[in-house]
Design a protein around this motif. Structure first.
Motif, PDB file in Angstrom:
ATOM      1  N   SER A 131       0.539   8.626   5.762  1.00 51.50           N
ATOM      2  CA  SER A 131      -0.714   8.879   6.600  1.00 51.50           C
ATOM      3  C   SER A 131      -2.030   8.321   5.689  1.00 51.50           C
ATOM      4  CB  SER A 131      -0.830  10.412   6.631  1.00 51.50           C
ATOM      5  OG  SER A 131      -1.924  10.935   7.151  1.00 51.50           O
ATOM      6  N   ASP A 132      -1.713   8.629   4.229  1.00 52.25           N
ATOM      7  CA  ASP A 132      -2.983   7.868   3.502  1.00 52.25           C
ATOM      8  C   ASP A 132      -2.994   6.402   3.458  1.00 52.25           C
ATOM      9  OD1 ASP A 132      -3.403  10.501   2.361  1.00 52.25           O
ATOM     10  OD2 ASP A 132      -2.290  10.179   0.651  1.00 52.25           O
ATOM     11  N   VAL A 133      -1.953   5.716   3.853  1.00 48.59           N
ATOM     12  CA  VAL A 133      -1.727   4.393   4.163  1.00 48.59           C
ATOM     13  C   VAL A 133      -2.585   3.981   5.197  1.00 48.59           C
ATOM     14  CG1 VAL A 133      -0.402   2.214   4.418  1.00 48.59           C
ATOM     15  CG2 VAL A 133       0.144   3.684   2.650  1.00 48.59           C
ATOM     16  N   GLY A 134      -2.227   4.621   6.469  1.00 51.89           N
ATOM     17  CA  GLY A 134      -2.657   4.278   7.487  1.00 51.89           C
ATOM     18  C   GLY A 134      -4.202   4.427   7.531  1.00 51.89           C
ATOM     19  N   LYS A 135      -4.741   5.492   6.807  1.00 47.67           N
ATOM     20  CA  LYS A 135      -6.195   5.692   6.750  1.00 47.67           C
ATOM     21  C   LYS A 135      -6.864   4.721   5.973  1.00 47.67           C
ATOM     22  CE  LYS A 135      -5.726  10.862   7.100  1.00 47.67           C
ATOM     23  NZ  LYS A 135      -5.929  12.093   6.478  1.00 47.67           N
ATOM     24  N   SER A 136      -6.409   4.313   4.935  1.00 46.89           N
ATOM     25  CA  SER A 136      -6.848   3.141   4.176  1.00 46.89           C
ATOM     26  C   SER A 136      -6.831   1.919   4.835  1.00 46.89           C
ATOM     27  CB  SER A 136      -6.340   2.997   2.812  1.00 46.89           C
ATOM     28  OG  SER A 136      -4.791   2.560   2.871  1.00 46.89           O
ATOM     29  N   LEU A 137      -5.788   1.692   5.604  1.00 46.65           N
ATOM     30  CA  LEU A 137      -5.733   0.350   6.568  1.00 46.65           C
ATOM     31  C   LEU A 137      -6.321   0.249   7.619  1.00 46.65           C
ATOM     32  CD1 LEU A 137      -2.334  -0.995   5.087  1.00 46.65           C
ATOM     33  CD2 LEU A 137      -4.426  -1.640   4.133  1.00 46.65           C
ATOM     34  N   PHE A 138      -6.618   1.488   8.073  1.00 42.21           N
ATOM     35  CA  PHE A 138      -7.265   1.792   9.632  1.00 42.21           C
ATOM     36  C   PHE A 138      -6.220   1.319  10.555  1.00 42.21           C
ATOM     37  CE2 PHE A 138     -10.877   0.673   6.813  1.00 42.21           C
ATOM     38  CZ  PHE A 138     -11.519   1.783   6.995  1.00 42.21           C
ATOM     39  N   ILE A 139      -5.148   2.051  10.315  1.00 40.84           N
ATOM     40  CA  ILE A 139      -3.973   1.982  11.404  1.00 40.84           C
ATOM     41  C   ILE A 139      -3.126   3.153  11.582  1.00 40.84           C
ATOM     42  CG2 ILE A 139      -3.542  -0.691  11.097  1.00 40.84           C
ATOM     43  CD1 ILE A 139      -1.173   0.143   9.200  1.00 40.84           C
ATOM     44  N   SER A 140      -2.121   3.559  12.321  1.00 36.80           N
ATOM     45  CA  SER A 140      -1.803   4.708  12.681  1.00 36.80           C
ATOM     46  C   SER A 140      -0.618   4.999  11.762  1.00 36.80           C
ATOM     47  CB  SER A 140      -1.266   4.932  14.074  1.00 36.80           C
ATOM     48  OG  SER A 140      -0.290   4.227  14.488  1.00 36.80           O
ATOM     49  N   MET A 141      -0.231   6.170  11.680  1.00 36.81           N
ATOM     50  CA  MET A 141       1.141   6.369  10.697  1.00 36.81           C
ATOM     51  C   MET A 141       2.198   5.727  11.405  1.00 36.81           C
ATOM     52  SD  MET A 141       2.327   9.881   8.985  1.00 36.81           S
ATOM     53  CE  MET A 141       3.100  10.414  10.402  1.00 36.81           C
ATOM     54  N   GLY A 142       2.221   5.765  12.797  1.00 35.12           N
ATOM     55  CA  GLY A 142       3.451   5.216  13.564  1.00 35.12           C
ATOM     56  C   GLY A 142       3.665   3.629  13.329  1.00 35.12           C
ATOM     57  N   THR A 143       2.296   2.729  12.855  1.00 37.45           N
ATOM     58  CA  THR A 143       2.108   1.395  12.634  1.00 37.45           C
ATOM     59  C   THR A 143       2.632   1.162  11.506  1.00 37.45           C
ATOM     60  OG1 THR A 143       0.460   1.088  14.395  1.00 37.45           O
ATOM     61  CG2 THR A 143       0.636  -0.423  12.816  1.00 37.45           C
ATOM     62  N   PRO A 174      17.163   1.054   1.434  1.00 42.07           N
ATOM     63  CA  PRO A 174      17.150   2.117   2.226  1.00 42.07           C
ATOM     64  C   PRO A 174      15.852   3.090   1.639  1.00 42.07           C
ATOM     65  CG  PRO A 174      18.962   2.329   0.914  1.00 42.07           C
ATOM     66  CD  PRO A 174      18.234   0.968   0.734  1.00 42.07           C
ATOM     67  N   THR A 175      15.386   3.053   0.384  1.00 43.72           N
ATOM     68  CA  THR A 175      14.535   4.198   0.081  1.00 43.72           C
ATOM     69  C   THR A 175      13.139   3.327  -0.426  1.00 43.72           C
ATOM     70  OG1 THR A 175      15.400   3.653  -2.288  1.00 43.72           O
ATOM     71  CG2 THR A 175      16.524   5.483  -0.917  1.00 43.72           C
ATOM     72  N   LYS A 176      12.362   3.999  -0.762  1.00 46.46           N
ATOM     73  CA  LYS A 176      11.017   3.503  -1.236  1.00 46.46           C
ATOM     74  C   LYS A 176      11.152   2.796  -2.550  1.00 46.46           C
ATOM     75  CE  LYS A 176       6.039   5.028  -1.368  1.00 46.46           C
ATOM     76  NZ  LYS A 176       5.190   6.473  -1.304  1.00 46.46           N
ATOM     77  N   THR A 177      11.730   3.410  -3.461  1.00 39.92           N
ATOM     78  CA  THR A 177      11.891   2.639  -4.685  1.00 39.92           C
ATOM     79  C   THR A 177      12.840   1.432  -4.505  1.00 39.92           C
ATOM     80  OG1 THR A 177      12.301   4.936  -5.650  1.00 39.92           O
ATOM     81  CG2 THR A 177      13.105   2.990  -6.972  1.00 39.92           C
ATOM     82  N   ALA A 178      13.851   1.444  -3.756  1.00 35.13           N
ATOM     83  CA  ALA A 178      14.616   0.153  -3.337  1.00 35.13           C
ATOM     84  C   ALA A 178      13.779  -0.854  -2.735  1.00 35.13           C
ATOM     85  CB  ALA A 178      15.944   0.497  -2.580  1.00 35.13           C
ATOM     86  N   LEU A 179      12.778  -0.317  -1.804  1.00 33.56           N
ATOM     87  CA  LEU A 179      12.041  -1.548  -1.200  1.00 33.56           C
ATOM     88  C   LEU A 179      11.081  -2.260  -2.431  1.00 33.56           C
ATOM     89  CD1 LEU A 179      11.424  -2.884   1.442  1.00 33.56           C
ATOM     90  CD2 LEU A 179       9.881  -1.215   1.875  1.00 33.56           C
ATOM     91  N   LEU A 180      10.706  -1.282  -3.282  1.00 36.61           N
ATOM     92  CA  LEU A 180       9.625  -1.614  -4.254  1.00 36.61           C
ATOM     93  C   LEU A 180      10.297  -2.827  -5.265  1.00 36.61           C
ATOM     94  CD1 LEU A 180       7.095  -1.809  -6.113  1.00 36.61           C
ATOM     95  CD2 LEU A 180       8.113   0.364  -7.223  1.00 36.61           C
ATOM     96  N   ALA A 202       0.691  -1.448  -0.007  1.00 39.58           N
ATOM     97  CA  ALA A 202       0.005  -0.109   0.064  1.00 39.58           C
ATOM     98  C   ALA A 202       0.972   1.166   0.213  1.00 39.58           C
ATOM     99  CB  ALA A 202      -0.929   0.232   1.157  1.00 39.58           C
ATOM    100  N   TRP A 203       2.036   1.290   0.591  1.00 39.21           N
ATOM    101  CA  TRP A 203       2.799   2.372   0.939  1.00 39.21           C
ATOM    102  C   TRP A 203       3.487   2.792  -0.391  1.00 39.21           C
ATOM    103  CZ3 TRP A 203       8.533   2.576   1.731  1.00 39.21           C
ATOM    104  CH2 TRP A 203       8.736   3.734   2.118  1.00 39.21           C
ATOM    105  N   VAL A 204       4.041   1.821  -1.108  1.00 40.17           N
ATOM    106  CA  VAL A 204       4.856   2.099  -2.368  1.00 40.17           C
ATOM    107  C   VAL A 204       4.029   2.574  -3.559  1.00 40.17           C
ATOM    108  CG1 VAL A 204       6.446   0.382  -1.891  1.00 40.17           C
ATOM    109  CG2 VAL A 204       4.650  -0.258  -3.311  1.00 40.17           C
ATOM    110  N   VAL A 205       2.796   2.473  -3.224  1.00 39.27           N
ATOM    111  CA  VAL A 205       1.871   3.206  -4.420  1.00 39.27           C
ATOM    112  C   VAL A 205       1.102   4.518  -3.837  1.00 39.27           C
ATOM    113  CG1 VAL A 205       1.455   1.017  -5.749  1.00 39.27           C
ATOM    114  CG2 VAL A 205      -0.157   1.564  -4.004  1.00 39.27           C
ATOM    115  N   ALA A 206       1.409   4.696  -2.619  1.00 38.73           N
ATOM    116  CA  ALA A 206       0.580   5.958  -2.033  1.00 38.73           C
ATOM    117  C   ALA A 206       1.283   7.152  -1.921  1.00 38.73           C
ATOM    118  CB  ALA A 206       0.294   5.264  -0.332  1.00 38.73           C
ATOM    119  N   ASP A 207       0.779   8.230  -1.656  1.00 37.63           N
ATOM    120  CA  ASP A 207       1.435   9.561  -1.645  1.00 37.63           C
ATOM    121  C   ASP A 207       2.000   9.633  -0.308  1.00 37.63           C
ATOM    122  OD1 ASP A 207       0.700  10.241  -4.237  1.00 37.63           O
ATOM    123  OD2 ASP A 207      -1.225  11.281  -3.546  1.00 37.63           O
ATOM    124  N   SER A 208       1.353   9.089   0.788  1.00 40.92           N
ATOM    125  CA  SER A 208       1.999   9.295   1.914  1.00 40.92           C
ATOM    126  C   SER A 208       1.795   8.044   2.868  1.00 40.92           C
ATOM    127  CB  SER A 208       1.364  10.550   2.686  1.00 40.92           C
ATOM    128  OG  SER A 208       0.126  10.644   2.994  1.00 40.92           O
TER     129      SER A 208
END
Length: 108
Positions: free
Chosen positions: A41-53, A73-79, A33-39
């Motif tokens: 925070s957006d991931v947290g909202k869509s999955l009903f979890i906190s940004m910390g989680t 170490p980066t979003k791209t590398a993780l993708l 979810a994170w690799v395609v999201a803008d933030s």
């Protein structure tokens, strides 16, 4: 383009594969979810979890890759690691097929 994608195919012989981390279904779901999201925070909202989680899941996945000598170490590398290890496909990223994270996550 096909030559570039060949580097990320997962149909190589087992003896050529880099070690794949043991990720939970939830770790795979959150990172996908994170690799395609803008933030986060957006991931947290869509999955009903906190940004910390979200941060915790991403950090744990990065640590698992680091322990295998495959830093991400980066979003791209993780993708790219997720593509290499079959945790996500290009079709899923483009929205052409339903998510198969539960099938690809391995042991939980």
């Amino acid at each position: 383009m096909n030559a570039v994608l060949d580097n990320f195919r997962t149909d190589r012989p087992d003896n050529c594969r880099a070690p794949r981390p043991a990720l939970t279904k939830r770790e795979v779901e959150v990172v996908n979810a994170w690799v395609v999201a803008d933030s986060k925070s957006d991931v947290g909202k869509s999955l009903f979890i906190s940004m910390g989680t979200v941060n915790t899941h991403v950090l744990r996945v990065r640590e698992k890759y680091r322990l295998l000598g495959r830093d991400a170490p980066t979003k791209t590398a993780l993708l790219l690691r997720f593509l290499q290890d079959g945790f996500v496909t290009l079709e899923q990223l483009l929205g052409e097929t339903p998510s198969a994270a539960s099938d690809l996550s391995g042991p939980t």
